[in-house]
Design a protein around this motif. Structure first.
Motif, PDB file in Angstrom:
ATOM      1  N   VAL A 183     -55.823 -33.325  54.921  1.00 23.02           N
ATOM      2  CA  VAL A 183     -55.902 -31.867  55.085  1.00 23.02           C
ATOM      3  C   VAL A 183     -55.840 -31.463  56.556  1.00 23.02           C
ATOM      4  CG1 VAL A 183     -57.339 -29.836  54.694  1.00 23.02           C
ATOM      5  CG2 VAL A 183     -57.229 -31.655  52.984  1.00 23.02           C
ATOM      6  N   GLU A 199     -53.030 -29.183  58.467  1.00 23.12           N
ATOM      7  CA  GLU A 199     -53.318 -27.935  59.178  1.00 23.12           C
ATOM      8  C   GLU A 199     -52.736 -27.974  60.586  1.00 23.12           C
ATOM      9  OE1 GLU A 199     -57.486 -27.219  59.020  1.00 23.12           O
ATOM     10  OE2 GLU A 199     -57.389 -26.434  56.985  1.00 23.12           O
ATOM     11  N   ASP A 249     -46.114 -22.396  65.593  1.00 24.09           N
ATOM     12  CA  ASP A 249     -46.012 -22.215  67.051  1.00 24.09           C
ATOM     13  C   ASP A 249     -44.593 -22.438  67.560  1.00 24.09           C
ATOM     14  OD1 ASP A 249     -48.601 -21.514  67.321  1.00 24.09           O
ATOM     15  OD2 ASP A 249     -49.311 -23.419  68.137  1.00 24.09           O
ATOM     16  N   GLU A 269     -49.364 -31.701  72.114  1.00 27.13           N
ATOM     17  CA  GLU A 269     -50.648 -32.306  72.484  1.00 27.13           C
ATOM     18  C   GLU A 269     -50.690 -33.798  72.198  1.00 27.13           C
ATOM     19  OE1 GLU A 269     -53.384 -29.833  70.393  1.00 27.13           O
ATOM     20  OE2 GLU A 269     -52.741 -28.053  71.493  1.00 27.13           O
ATOM     21  N   ARG A 304     -49.763 -25.520  62.016  1.00 23.76           N
ATOM     22  CA  ARG A 304     -49.944 -24.797  63.271  1.00 23.76           C
ATOM     23  C   ARG A 304     -48.740 -25.031  64.196  1.00 23.76           C
ATOM     24  NH1 ARG A 304     -52.380 -20.671  63.605  1.00 23.76           N
ATOM     25  NH2 ARG A 304     -50.758 -20.048  65.044  1.00 23.76           N
ATOM     26  N   PHE A 305     -48.348 -26.302  64.310  1.00 18.73           N
ATOM     27  CA  PHE A 305     -47.237 -26.618  65.204  1.00 18.73           C
ATOM     28  C   PHE A 305     -45.941 -25.959  64.740  1.00 18.73           C
ATOM     29  CE2 PHE A 305     -49.830 -30.415  66.493  1.00 18.73           C
ATOM     30  CZ  PHE A 305     -50.043 -29.959  67.781  1.00 18.73           C
ATOM     31  N   GLN A 311     -50.204 -36.100  74.789  1.00 24.12           N
ATOM     32  CA  GLN A 311     -50.197 -36.744  76.107  1.00 24.12           C
ATOM     33  C   GLN A 311     -50.836 -38.135  76.062  1.00 24.12           C
ATOM     34  OE1 GLN A 311     -51.714 -33.777  75.550  1.00 24.12           O
ATOM     35  NE2 GLN A 311     -51.167 -32.267  77.093  1.00 24.12           N
ATOM     36  N   ALA A 312     -51.881 -38.251  75.230  1.00 22.15           N
ATOM     37  CA  ALA A 312     -52.642 -39.501  75.226  1.00 22.15           C
ATOM     38  C   ALA A 312     -51.827 -40.671  74.684  1.00 22.15           C
ATOM     39  CB  ALA A 312     -53.924 -39.319  74.420  1.00 22.15           C
ATOM     40  N   ARG A 340     -42.850  -9.960  62.869  1.00 18.79           N
ATOM     41  CA  ARG A 340     -41.701 -10.559  63.550  1.00 18.79           C
ATOM     42  C   ARG A 340     -40.433  -9.969  62.969  1.00 18.79           C
ATOM     43  NH1 ARG A 340     -41.224 -15.960  62.250  1.00 18.79           N
ATOM     44  NH2 ARG A 340     -42.365 -15.401  60.373  1.00 18.79           N
ATOM     45  N   ASP A 351     -46.503 -31.851  75.910  1.00 21.20           N
ATOM     46  CA  ASP A 351     -47.603 -30.929  76.161  1.00 21.20           C
ATOM     47  C   ASP A 351     -47.784 -29.992  74.975  1.00 21.20           C
ATOM     48  OD1 ASP A 351     -49.485 -29.711  78.227  1.00 21.20           O
ATOM     49  OD2 ASP A 351     -48.288 -27.973  77.665  1.00 21.20           O
ATOM     50  N   PHE A 352     -46.667 -29.506  74.468  1.00 22.53           N
ATOM     51  CA  PHE A 352     -46.698 -28.562  73.355  1.00 22.53           C
ATOM     52  C   PHE A 352     -47.350 -29.180  72.123  1.00 22.53           C
ATOM     53  CE2 PHE A 352     -44.842 -26.471  69.667  1.00 22.53           C
ATOM     54  CZ  PHE A 352     -45.008 -25.147  70.007  1.00 22.53           C
ATOM     55  N   ASP A 361     -46.211 -10.163  59.425  1.00 27.58           N
ATOM     56  CA  ASP A 361     -46.932 -10.303  60.685  1.00 27.58           C
ATOM     57  C   ASP A 361     -46.145  -9.721  61.862  1.00 27.58           C
ATOM     58  OD1 ASP A 361     -44.986 -12.183  60.725  1.00 27.58           O
ATOM     59  OD2 ASP A 361     -46.292 -13.897  61.160  1.00 27.58           O
ATOM     60  N   ASP A 367     -42.773 -19.395  66.791  1.00 31.46           N
ATOM     61  CA  ASP A 367     -43.243 -18.272  67.589  1.00 31.46           C
ATOM     62  C   ASP A 367     -42.835 -18.411  69.060  1.00 31.46           C
ATOM     63  OD1 ASP A 367     -44.817 -15.875  67.819  1.00 31.46           O
ATOM     64  OD2 ASP A 367     -46.268 -17.079  68.909  1.00 31.46           O
ATOM     65  N   GLU A 368     -43.028 -19.617  69.609  1.00 33.34           N
ATOM     66  CA  GLU A 368     -42.782 -19.825  71.043  1.00 33.34           C
ATOM     67  C   GLU A 368     -41.295 -19.825  71.389  1.00 33.34           C
ATOM     68  OE1 GLU A 368     -45.973 -19.403  72.815  1.00 33.34           O
ATOM     69  OE2 GLU A 368     -44.687 -20.615  74.095  1.00 33.34           O
TER      70      GLU A 368
END
Lengths: 653, 272
Positions: free
Chosen positions: B201, B205, B213, B157, B209-210, B159-160, B14, B154-155, B12, B216-217
């Motif tokens: 599942v 997923e 990320d 998610e 993703r995290f 917050q709640a 990198r 924040d990254f 990809d 990547d970040e």
């Protein structure tokens, strides 16, 4: 037609923005909680942000009259994007951010959007998916840079980069922007909003500056809104109400719009902001009341007794006090004590301490739910409206608030009932047309400007308030000729906390039957309390004790329905509890969560057949769509129960 | 791919740099049991490196060696081009290596925010007295650290659940909080011990993703142990396969998938 006075100078949003930046320069215009802190932008900063974006978009080649799709949850940046588009002479088109790629593709294609301003990677992916069939999109602007590094940026820019470009080129671009702004007038298109579409494809409602500004100014006047008010923007940006509250009224009065940190933190953010002006659908108020009741069940005996004692008192005198009627001194004193002990803290927990004007609309609200909030001293009112009207058709004035009406015509709106019992209205705020759809426009709006709502209703003679019965096309006849109004019965059932959604059938048949969705929150809590184990929604929905409870609710409703001479035929003789929640992703509901009756009828035809052929259970398989668009299926055997009905009262009696 | 090259480019696009950590001929014994025998592999700058293998293969032991919980009897660990002396886990944390655990190891009674804040501990310089006085350096430090923690929240998610005691959270979210705590340390190398164990599942997923990320970040190098082969093959750049304490495969997911020894270890061998 009573014309609404609009100051000749303030006939477009860029002009309102310029006024606010001068008049309210250092006052908060938008807030958003990010990184745990409420970030604030004053009107002067807001103007700078909006204009930088507008200049940046001009640099990217945004033309006059282009459509700009805006997709994301409520964020100041996206509200600014709407005004920025207007500053370029373009037309903002907010889309429902939870729509799937297919629904999005339809709208993007239909409005021919050239630019799309989206929140994050998820929405970028949807737009890219849509680009397989939609070819008009030239530029994508995204807000959140996360995960975007690897994308092809040939026609893609980050929001802040566009703004930076705009700032850099402001000498060159500002004259163009000023020229574009100057060309706007009252009859320029302000925004295009897509209806949620309970039937068929969504339609693009074109609203002009005249529509939006007159709606905003007259409704702000009606409730005396001013620059010191604040709202929490959490309803979908694509919905007309949000546009009127968070842009229309906000720009008109200069009040502050706060955006929640994330959809899940809405309740906490509500408490922190303590808005003075609040709108929520009935579902929200129901949900909040259910939560309060569940938590009270867990409280200790003293607290429970105090709660019951003072709430009983509040029910007795609270609404009267709110309406300014005379209440004797003793009751006032008791209410005052109750306010210190119960009502005040409760309102604070709910984030409603400062609410001066609260509205609910969209569906009927249960009288008990409505009274609960009013008895606490929260000025909750009802309004009736639709996208085509720029929200307001009728609303309840302070002091004349009731659960079963939707109020008197809003200032500047004329309302009449035609021979079929359908409600029609005419005003400055009524929409211009449906985009690229002259047939529908002609069907809805006649030559004199009267717009048909599609709702059946009547004016109550004693009070002059409008009452809505049901969607005109849903009102039917049973086989014996008596009237069939499904909404009437559904609403009565939905007022039970255990029941989330109901669909009643019976048009052209001799008895009525119903599909019921349980409220997982309320029923789940009850199950926990009674040591009933369940592994899934489906299992809980099919539990015999749940069926027994629902049956009691249905029979209770039948008794109350029987009292209505006109609609006593709508009692429910058989019902079933659905094995899955009706869901917008499966097309069973609109994005604003209204049931699509026809689709439900088609999809569950086997279950309806079971309801009418006397079967006690039906095996069925249902296709479901997951959030990411994949499909699966649920197999279930659904029980069908009989419910007692009450003999009809003789009409002569 | 040339294993000795200074860097390589992934599918990809990198660019993966030179080795950050090299394990050379590691052998770890517990009494008479050899948990790891003579294993060598490297972890390169910016890559997602998976360690897989059947139960008891020595994966967690390997992670504990990297992390400094266990000290191997034989072999050398090279970190950023230097041979590492035997160290305490906290010293290794100070070097920029953070980890999560197979069995969640959070402070159950503390809020999500406080738990993630503990990840900042190695970066705090003020002492207890200064913190008691609070005004001045301690307050500035707290604000700075809180800001970093809020970015992590924040990254991921979450917050709640910022103020929710973690003991009340569902398993999947607790795992996310644990990842948050590791991220708050702003590690150069992140070790994840079965980040997706026991998840459904959807949670898997989200977690995948995290992980992608994070890589990547922040360009964080990640080494992870995972049972779910599908997930491993999807997200990692290179995989090392262990079986009974021995290395039986090492390479890209495709290479490993077609390696006969690996297939035998996972599917079993027919004994005739």
């Amino acid at each position: 037609m009573t014309a609404t006075v609009i100051d000749g100078e303030l006939d477009t949003f860029p002009k309102l923005l310029a006024r606010n930046a001068v008049k309210f320069g250092n006052k908060a215009a938008y807030r958003e909680k990010e990184f745990g802190i409420w970030q604030t932008w004053t009107w002067a900063q807001t103007k700078d942000e909006i204009e930088s974006l507008a200049l940046g978009m001009l640099a990217l080649g945004l033309n006059e009259g282009d459509h700009v799709a805006i997709i994301g949850r409520n964020r100041p940046y996206l509200y600014w994007a709407m005004t920025a588009a207007q500053c370029c002479g373009a037309i903002p088109v907010p889309l429902y951010n939870d729509a799937n790629a297919e629904e999005m593709a339809y709208v993007l294609e239909h409005c021919g959007a050239r630019f799309a301003i989206v929140e994050d990677q998820e929405q970028v992916d949807k737009v890219i998916d849509a680009q397989e069939t939609v070819h008009g999109i030239d530029e994508i602007i995204y807000l959140d840079k996360r995960g975007m590094r690897k994308y092809d940026h040939a026609h893609m820019n980050a929001y802040e980069d566009v703004q930076a470009e705009g700032r850099a080129g402001h000498h060159r671009l500002e004259p163009i922007m000023q020229e574009r702004c100057a060309a706007l007038n009252l009859d320029s298109t302000c925004v295009m909003l897509y209806t949620s579409g309970t039937t068929g494809r969504p339609k693009g409602v074109v609203l002009s500056n005249r529509n939006i500004i007159s709606a905003a100014s007259s409704s702000s006047g009606f409730d005396h809104l001013n620059a010191s008010d604040s709202v929490l923007a959490y309803l979908p940006m694509a919905w007309v109400g949000d546009f009127i509250f968070s842009i229309g009224q906000c720009f008109w009065t200069g009040f502050c719009v706060a955006c929640p940190e994330s959809p899940e933190t809405m309740q906490t953010d509500l408490r922190e902001i303590g808005p003075t002006y609040f709108f929520a659908p009935p579902r929200f108020f129901e949900g909040m009341l259910t939560t309060v009741m569940i938590r009270m069940e867990d409280a200790n005996r003293l607290k429970k007794r105090m709660f019951k004692y003072f709430m009983d008192h509040a029910k007795k005198v609270g609404p009267a006090m709110l309406d300014g009627k005379t209440v004797n001194g003793g009751d006032r004193l008791k209410y005052f004590i109750g306010n210190i002990l119960i009502y005040g803290p409760l309102k604070n927990t709910l984030g409603m301490s400062r609410v001066r004007v609260g509205y609910t609309a969209g569906e009927a609200i249960g009288p008990e739910i409505f009274e609960f909030y009013r008895s606490l001293g929260i000025n909750l009112k009802q309004l009736y409206g639709q996208t085509e009207a720029g929200v307001f058709v009728t609303q309840q004035p302070d002091g004349e608030v009731r659960a079963d009406t939707v109020g008197v015509p809003s200032p500047g709106v004329e309302v009449k009932i035609n021979d079929n019992g359908e409600v029609l209205y005419r005003s400055d705020s009524s929409f211009v047309e449906y985009y690229k759809n002259p047939e529908s426009t002609a069907d809805t709006k006649d030559a004199d400007g009267w717009v048909a709502t599609g709702d059946a209703g009547f004016f109550e003679e004693s009070s002059g308030h409008l009452r809505i019965i049901d969607r005109a096309k849903d009102v039917g006849k049973m086989s014996d000729g008596s009237m069939f109004a499904p909404k009437f019965v559904e609403n009565k059932l939905k007022f039970f906390p255990n029941i989330l959604e109901v669909v009643v059938f019976g048009n052209g048949r001799d008895t009525c039957t119903a599909f019921i969705n349980i409220d997982l929150n309320a029923v789940g809590n009850w199950a926990e309390r009674n040591n009933i184990a369940y592994a899934s929604y489906q299992e809980l929905a099919g539990h015999p004790e749940v069926y027994q409870t629902i049956k009691e609710h249905v029979e209770e409703v039948n008794i109350s329905v029987a009292e209505d001479s006109m609609l006593s035929g709508c009692q429910i003789s058989r019902f079933l509890v659905l094995h899955k929640e009706l869901d917008a992703d499966d097309g069973e509901m609109t994005r604003t969560r209204k049931v699509r009756r026809r689709i439900v009828e088609e999809k569950y035809s086997d279950l309806i057949e079971g309801l009418y052929n006397g079967a006690t259970e039906v095996s069925t398989e249902t296709e479901v769509t997951y959030e990411d668009g994949r499909k699966g299926s649920i197999k279930a055997t659904v029980q069908i129960e009989d419910a007692k009905t009450v003999a009809r009262k003789a009409k002569a009696a | 791919m040339n294993a000795t090259a200074e860097s390589y480019v992934t599918e990809d696009g990198r660019t993966i740099g030179a080795p950050v950590m090299e394990m050379k001929n590691i052998t770890l014994k517990f009494g008479g049991v050899t948990a790891i025998s003579n294993i060598s592999f490297d972890i390169r700058e910016g890559e997602i490196r998976a360690i897989i293998g059947p139960n008891g293969a020595g994966k967690s032991s390997m992670l504990n060696v990297i992390n400094g919980f266990y000290h191997p009897q034989e072999g050398e660990i090279w970190f950023h081009g230097e041979k590492r002396k035997p160290m305490k886990p906290y010293q290794i944390a100070q070097q920029g290596i953070a980890r999560t655990f197979q069995n969640i190891a959070l402070f159950k009674g503390m809020s999500t925010l406080d738990n993630i804040m503990t990840g900042r501990f190695t970066h705090m310089k003020t002492n207890m007295l200064m913190q008691a006085i609070w005004k001045g350096p301690a307050e500035r430090e707290e604000n700075l650290n809180r800001d970093i923690v809020e970015h992590v929240i924040d990254f991921l998610e979450i917050q709640a659940i910022r103020k929710t005691p973690v003991g009340r959270l569902p398993y999947g979210l607790q795992k996310r909080v644990e990842l948050g705590r590791a991220l708050a340390a702003q590690p150069k190398l992140l070790l994840l011990d079965e980040p997706m164990a026991g998840m459904n599942v959807e949670e898997k997923e989200d977690m995948s993703r995290f992980i992608l990320d994070v890589n990547d970040e922040f360009g964080t190098t990640i080494a992870l142990i995972e049972h779910d082969m599908g997930v491993v093959m999807d997200i990692s750049d290179r995989v090392v396969v262990l079986d009974y304490g021995k290395k039986i495969g090492d390479g890209t997911p495709d290479e490993v998938r077609n390696n006969q020894d690996v297939i035998d270890a996972y599917l079993g061998v027919a004994h005739d």
